[in-house]
Motif scaffolding. Structure first.
Motif, PDB file in Angstrom:
ATOM      1  N   LYS A   1       1.342  -1.123   0.120  1.00  0.00           N
ATOM      2  CA  LYS A   1       0.120   0.149  -0.284  1.00  0.00           C
ATOM      3  C   LYS A   1       1.245   0.962   0.311  1.00  0.00           C
ATOM      4  CE  LYS A   1      -4.609   0.831   1.789  1.00  0.00           C
ATOM      5  NZ  LYS A   1      -5.601   1.059   3.204  1.00  0.00           N
ATOM      6  N   GLU A   2       2.012   1.583   0.783  1.00  0.00           N
ATOM      7  CA  GLU A   2       2.868   2.130   1.036  1.00  0.00           C
ATOM      8  C   GLU A   2       3.435   2.787  -0.398  1.00  0.00           C
ATOM      9  OE1 GLU A   2       5.417   1.236   3.822  1.00  0.00           O
ATOM     10  OE2 GLU A   2       3.976   1.610   5.552  1.00  0.00           O
ATOM     11  N   LYS A   3       4.350   1.884  -0.839  1.00  0.00           N
ATOM     12  CA  LYS A   3       4.375   1.563  -2.726  1.00  0.00           C
ATOM     13  C   LYS A   3       3.899   2.217  -3.174  1.00  0.00           C
ATOM     14  CE  LYS A   3       8.690   0.171  -1.009  1.00  0.00           C
ATOM     15  NZ  LYS A   3       9.932   1.469  -0.618  1.00  0.00           N
ATOM     16  N   GLU A   4       2.776   1.822  -3.657  1.00  0.00           N
ATOM     17  CA  GLU A   4       1.617   1.975  -4.175  1.00  0.00           C
ATOM     18  C   GLU A   4       1.392   3.297  -3.856  1.00  0.00           C
ATOM     19  OE1 GLU A   4      -1.573  -0.248  -3.620  1.00  0.00           O
ATOM     20  OE2 GLU A   4      -0.944  -1.537  -5.450  1.00  0.00           O
ATOM     21  N   LEU A   5       1.155   4.422  -2.967  1.00  0.00           N
ATOM     22  CA  LEU A   5       0.529   5.334  -3.055  1.00  0.00           C
ATOM     23  C   LEU A   5       2.315   6.367  -3.184  1.00  0.00           C
ATOM     24  CD1 LEU A   5      -0.614   7.703  -1.444  1.00  0.00           C
ATOM     25  CD2 LEU A   5       0.423   7.532   0.883  1.00  0.00           C
ATOM     26  N   GLU A   6       3.710   5.926  -2.845  1.00  0.00           N
ATOM     27  CA  GLU A   6       4.631   6.609  -3.166  1.00  0.00           C
ATOM     28  C   GLU A   6       4.595   6.284  -5.343  1.00  0.00           C
ATOM     29  OE1 GLU A   6       8.151   4.566  -1.905  1.00  0.00           O
ATOM     30  OE2 GLU A   6       7.359   4.811   0.293  1.00  0.00           O
ATOM     31  N   LEU A   7       4.236   5.627  -5.139  1.00  0.00           N
ATOM     32  CA  LEU A   7       4.056   5.551  -6.997  1.00  0.00           C
ATOM     33  C   LEU A   7       3.138   6.262  -8.181  1.00  0.00           C
ATOM     34  CD1 LEU A   7       4.965   4.113 -10.080  1.00  0.00           C
ATOM     35  CD2 LEU A   7       2.674   2.484  -9.235  1.00  0.00           C
ATOM     36  N   GLU A   8       2.083   6.422  -7.033  1.00  0.00           N
ATOM     37  CA  GLU A   8       0.915   7.434  -7.080  1.00  0.00           C
ATOM     38  C   GLU A   8       1.641   9.228  -6.962  1.00  0.00           C
ATOM     39  OE1 GLU A   8      -3.284   8.387  -5.395  1.00  0.00           O
ATOM     40  OE2 GLU A   8      -2.936   6.790  -5.345  1.00  0.00           O
ATOM     41  N   ILE A   9       2.278   9.435  -6.085  1.00  0.00           N
ATOM     42  CA  ILE A   9       2.808   9.997  -5.946  1.00  0.00           C
ATOM     43  C   ILE A   9       3.594  11.137  -6.999  1.00  0.00           C
ATOM     44  CG2 ILE A   9       3.637  12.289  -4.145  1.00  0.00           C
ATOM     45  CD1 ILE A   9       2.963  10.584  -1.581  1.00  0.00           C
ATOM     46  N   LEU A  10       4.669   9.646  -7.273  1.00  0.00           N
ATOM     47  CA  LEU A  10       5.684  10.543  -8.914  1.00  0.00           C
ATOM     48  C   LEU A  10       4.900  10.354 -10.086  1.00  0.00           C
ATOM     49  CD1 LEU A  10       8.228   7.644  -7.659  1.00  0.00           C
ATOM     50  CD2 LEU A  10       8.459   9.839  -7.412  1.00  0.00           C
ATOM     51  N   LYS A  11       3.662  10.104 -10.331  1.00  0.00           N
ATOM     52  CA  LYS A  11       3.132   9.743 -11.135  1.00  0.00           C
ATOM     53  C   LYS A  11       2.510  10.509 -10.947  1.00  0.00           C
ATOM     54  CE  LYS A  11       1.424   4.669 -12.755  1.00  0.00           C
ATOM     55  NZ  LYS A  11       0.295   4.445 -12.008  1.00  0.00           N
TER      56      LYS A  11
END
Length: 100
Positions: A74-84
Motif C-alpha cells: 500500500k505504501e509503495k502504491e501511494l509512492e508510485l501515485e505521487i511520482l506519477k
C-alpha cells in the motif's frame, strides 16, 4: 478386487490433514483415496470428538507476514501515485523553465 483396510492412525492423520489443508481433493489424490472417504472419516470422528480448528504458529506467522506485506504494498502504491502526479505536473511545463 480386495477391499482396502486403513489403520486408525492413517485415518486420523488423513482427517487431521484435511482440516489443515484448503483443498481436500488434492489431499485425497496424494493419499490415493477417494474424497468421499475423507468426509466419511471426518463425520465418524466428529461423533467421538469435536475437532478444534488447528492454528499453528506457522499460520499465525504467515498471517502476520501477509499483513506486513500488504501494508508495504500500500505504501509503495501511494509512492508510485505521487511520482506519477509529479511527472504529470512537470511534463505540463513542456520543458520551459519556470525562471524568468
Amino acid at each position: 478386487m480386495k477391499k482396502r483396510v486403513y489403520s486408525a492412525e492413517f485415518k486420523s492423520s488423513a482427517v487431521r490433514l484435511s482440516y489443515e489443508r484448503e483443498n481436500i481433493k488434492e489431499l485425497a489424490d496424494e493419499l490415493g483415496i477417494q474424497v468421499e472417504r475423507i468426509y466419511k472419516w471426518r463425520s465418524s470422528e466428529k461423533t467421538f470428538t469435536n475437532p478444534k480448528p488447528i492454528i499453528s504458529k506457522k499460520t499465525e506467522t504467515d498471517s502476520l507476514e501477509v499483513k506486513q506485506l500488504r501494508k508495504a504494498l500500500k505504501e509503495k502504491e501511494l509512492e508510485l501515485e505521487i511520482l506519477k502526479k509529479a511527472v504529470h505536473i512537470f511534463s505540463k511545463s513542456d520543458g520551459k523553465s519556470t525562471n524568468s
